[in-house]
Scaffold this active site. Structure first.
Site, mmCIF file in Angstrom:
data_model
loop_
_atom_site.group_PDB
_atom_site.id
_atom_site.type_symbol
_atom_site.label_atom_id
_atom_site.label_comp_id
_atom_site.label_asym_id
_atom_site.label_seq_id
_atom_site.Cartn_x
_atom_site.Cartn_y
_atom_site.Cartn_z
ATOM 1 N N LYS A 48 -40.123 -67.567 -5.723
ATOM 2 C CA LYS A 48 -40.288 -68.045 -7.101
ATOM 3 C C LYS A 48 -40.356 -66.839 -8.030
ATOM 4 O O LYS A 48 -41.163 -65.945 -7.832
ATOM 5 C CB LYS A 48 -41.555 -68.879 -7.239
ATOM 6 C CG LYS A 48 -41.818 -69.359 -8.669
ATOM 7 C CD LYS A 48 -42.953 -70.368 -8.706
ATOM 8 C CE LYS A 48 -44.313 -69.768 -8.952
ATOM 9 N NZ LYS A 48 -44.547 -69.317 -10.334
ATOM 10 N N ASP B 217 -38.905 -70.125 -12.424
ATOM 11 C CA ASP B 217 -40.006 -70.895 -13.022
ATOM 12 C C ASP B 217 -40.241 -70.425 -14.460
ATOM 13 O O ASP B 217 -41.139 -69.629 -14.726
ATOM 14 C CB ASP B 217 -41.248 -70.660 -12.137
ATOM 15 C CG ASP B 217 -42.511 -71.328 -12.661
ATOM 16 O OD1 ASP B 217 -42.407 -72.255 -13.472
ATOM 17 O OD2 ASP B 217 -43.608 -70.899 -12.241
ATOM 18 N N LYS C 128 -40.244 -72.782 -17.178
ATOM 19 C CA LYS C 128 -40.903 -73.886 -17.912
ATOM 20 C C LYS C 128 -40.383 -74.065 -19.340
ATOM 21 O O LYS C 128 -41.145 -73.924 -20.303
ATOM 22 C CB LYS C 128 -42.417 -73.675 -17.942
ATOM 23 C CG LYS C 128 -43.075 -73.590 -16.575
ATOM 24 C CD LYS C 128 -44.598 -73.560 -16.689
ATOM 25 C CE LYS C 128 -45.300 -73.509 -15.359
ATOM 26 N NZ LYS C 128 -45.196 -72.241 -14.643
ATOM 27 N N ASP D 228 -38.353 -77.002 -25.667
ATOM 28 C CA ASP D 228 -37.847 -76.749 -27.020
ATOM 29 C C ASP D 228 -37.056 -77.984 -27.447
ATOM 30 O O ASP D 228 -37.105 -79.017 -26.760
ATOM 31 C CB ASP D 228 -36.975 -75.477 -27.015
ATOM 32 C CG ASP D 228 -36.976 -74.762 -28.367
ATOM 33 O OD1 ASP D 228 -36.847 -75.452 -29.408
ATOM 34 O OD2 ASP D 228 -37.108 -73.532 -28.392
ATOM 35 N N ASN E 233 -31.227 -79.647 -27.893
ATOM 36 C CA ASN E 233 -30.007 -78.844 -27.958
ATOM 37 C C ASN E 233 -30.236 -77.413 -27.456
ATOM 38 O O ASN E 233 -29.406 -76.863 -26.732
ATOM 39 C CB ASN E 233 -29.492 -78.829 -29.404
ATOM 40 C CG ASN E 233 -28.148 -78.138 -29.514
ATOM 41 O OD1 ASN E 233 -27.201 -78.491 -28.814
ATOM 42 N ND2 ASN E 233 -28.074 -77.125 -30.362
ATOM 43 N N THR F 134 -52.058 -77.634 -14.572
ATOM 44 C CA THR F 134 -53.340 -77.854 -13.892
ATOM 45 C C THR F 134 -54.488 -77.140 -14.608
ATOM 46 O O THR F 134 -55.651 -77.409 -14.342
ATOM 47 C CB THR F 134 -53.289 -77.397 -12.412
ATOM 48 O OG1 THR F 134 -52.648 -76.126 -12.361
ATOM 49 C CG2 THR F 134 -52.534 -78.378 -11.563
ATOM 50 N N ARG G 141 -54.087 -72.698 -0.013
ATOM 51 C CA ARG G 141 -54.907 -71.627 0.567
ATOM 52 C C ARG G 141 -55.098 -71.890 2.052
ATOM 53 O O ARG G 141 -55.152 -73.050 2.464
ATOM 54 C CB ARG G 141 -56.299 -71.592 -0.102
ATOM 55 C CG ARG G 141 -56.276 -71.163 -1.567
ATOM 56 C CD ARG G 141 -55.870 -69.698 -1.707
ATOM 57 N NE ARG G 141 -55.793 -69.225 -3.080
ATOM 58 C CZ ARG G 141 -54.697 -69.234 -3.840
ATOM 59 N NH1 ARG G 141 -53.569 -69.721 -3.383
ATOM 60 N NH2 ARG G 141 -54.726 -68.743 -5.059
ATOM 61 N N ARG H 56 -50.786 -65.392 -3.851
ATOM 62 C CA ARG H 56 -51.681 -64.358 -3.310
ATOM 63 C C ARG H 56 -52.016 -64.466 -1.826
ATOM 64 O O ARG H 56 -52.161 -63.422 -1.174
ATOM 65 C CB ARG H 56 -52.938 -64.276 -4.172
ATOM 66 C CG ARG H 56 -52.634 -63.662 -5.539
ATOM 67 C CD ARG H 56 -53.659 -64.015 -6.563
ATOM 68 N NE ARG H 56 -53.624 -65.443 -6.884
ATOM 69 C CZ ARG H 56 -54.431 -66.035 -7.740
ATOM 70 N NH1 ARG H 56 -55.355 -65.333 -8.359
ATOM 71 N NH2 ARG H 56 -54.316 -67.323 -8.003
HETATM 72 O O1 C5P Z 1 -51.466 -66.812 -6.064
HETATM 73 P P1 C5P Z 1 -51.373 -68.314 -6.057
HETATM 74 O O2 C5P Z 1 -51.083 -68.902 -4.703
HETATM 75 O O3 C5P Z 1 -52.523 -68.969 -6.758
HETATM 76 O O4 C5P Z 1 -50.057 -68.572 -6.940
HETATM 77 C C1 C5P Z 1 -49.637 -69.853 -7.265
HETATM 78 C C2 C5P Z 1 -48.410 -69.783 -8.128
HETATM 79 O O5 C5P Z 1 -48.129 -71.099 -8.602
HETATM 80 C C3 C5P Z 1 -48.539 -68.917 -9.374
HETATM 81 O O6 C5P Z 1 -47.245 -68.376 -9.637
HETATM 82 C C4 C5P Z 1 -48.949 -69.887 -10.443
HETATM 83 O O7 C5P Z 1 -48.546 -69.490 -11.727
HETATM 84 C C5 C5P Z 1 -48.185 -71.120 -10.019
HETATM 85 N N1 C5P Z 1 -48.719 -72.403 -10.502
HETATM 86 C C6 C5P Z 1 -50.011 -72.835 -10.245
HETATM 87 N N2 C5P Z 1 -50.424 -74.045 -10.720
HETATM 88 C C7 C5P Z 1 -49.591 -74.803 -11.420
HETATM 89 C C8 C5P Z 1 -48.290 -74.390 -11.682
HETATM 90 C C9 C5P Z 1 -47.881 -73.156 -11.198
HETATM 91 O O8 C5P Z 1 -50.776 -72.144 -9.593
HETATM 92 N N3 C5P Z 1 -49.987 -75.987 -11.836
#
Ligand code: C5P
Length: 232
Positions: A32, A59, A61, A64, A67, A119, A181, A211
């Site tokens: 991503k 990604d 997002k 706008d 057009n 989120t 996680r 991460r």
């Molecule tokens: O490091 P981590 O696993 O938290 O990264 C999650 C990725 O998903 C990041 O790039 C974060 O911006 C993205 N993301 C998120 N929650 C969302 C949409 C995107 O954590 N609702």
């Protein structure tokens, strides 16, 4: 639907990104590219990662007028990414414009998915700041349904919402879920998290993992662990 693990390459330079990706000498992960890396390096980073054989979720997002989104998506479609996204809050008309712009002359296009409510937005901020006074879970499902009506392929959502999205929009409507996680890992700033195995159980199609892989001592082993738990 091919389940896969997408690594969030949240780096601020090409140098750091390539130092990270160079570790993956076997299987080339789906990656991503978010705003940070794209704004730092521009479209060349997309071309270079693609050239190395990775699938790419861009990604950015978009949100706008229809057009502008349509024309911007037409430019992005030339980058040959595999997946990209926009905000469902831009309306059904904007999402339809996006599909039109993204579709290449030969009829092919990258997958297009929608962000429903971020989120980071909760019930309170949605009511106070946005003046949306419905339950947030209903708003998420309504936006997901709008995305489906507009012809999009799916949504980014919390793994906790993935089951309900499939119930509402059908099992082929793709769910891409961050907030993953390992059971024995650090949660960090993510609040509602799931393990790759739980995300699989609940029916996520793609998990986005940052991460837990990028900051791991052995990123390749952490990635392979995600694959083993999620794809099996
Ligand atoms: O490091 P981590 O696993 O938290 O990264 C999650 C990725 O998903 C990041 O790039 C974060 O911006 C993205 N993301 C998120 N929650 C969302 C949409 C995107 O954590 N609702």
């Amino acid at each position: 639907m091919g389940k896969d693990v997408i690594i969030a390459c949240d780096f601020d330079s090409a140098e750091k990104t390539f130092a990270f990706l160079d570790k993956f000498t076997g299987r080339k992960p789906f990656v991503k590219i978010g705003m940070e890396l794209y704004y730092a390096e521009g479209p060349s980073i997309v071309r270079e990662i693609k050239k190395r054989g990775h699938k790419i979720f861009l990604d950015l997002k978009l949100h706008d007028i229809p057009n502008t989104v349509k024309k911007s998506m037409a430019v992005l479609s030339r980058l040959d990414v595999d997946m990209t996204n926009l905000h469902a809050a831009g309306t059904i008309r904007m999402m339809e414009g996006a599909i039109e712009g993204l579709t290449r002359p030969d009829g092919t296009r990258p997958m297009l998915i929608a962000v429903t409510q971020l989120t980071s937005t909760d019930q309170e901020s949605m009511e106070k700041d946005l003046w949306i006074e419905k339950p947030i879970a209903d708003v998420v499902m309504h936006y997901a349904h709008n995305a489906k009506i507009a012809g999009l392929d799916g949504v980014v959502c919390s793994p906790l919402e993935a089951g309900k999205v499939h119930e509402t929009c059908g099992k082929d409507f793709v769910t891409v879920t961050p907030g993953v996680r390992f059971a024995d890992g650090d949660v960090g700033d993510q609040k509602r998290v799931m393990t790759p195995a739980q995300a699989k159980e609940i029916g996520s199609d793609y998990i986005v993992v940052g991460r837990p892989i990028t900051a791991a001592e052995d990123p390749v082993a952490a990635y392979e662990r995600c694959i083993a738990e999620f794809v099996g």
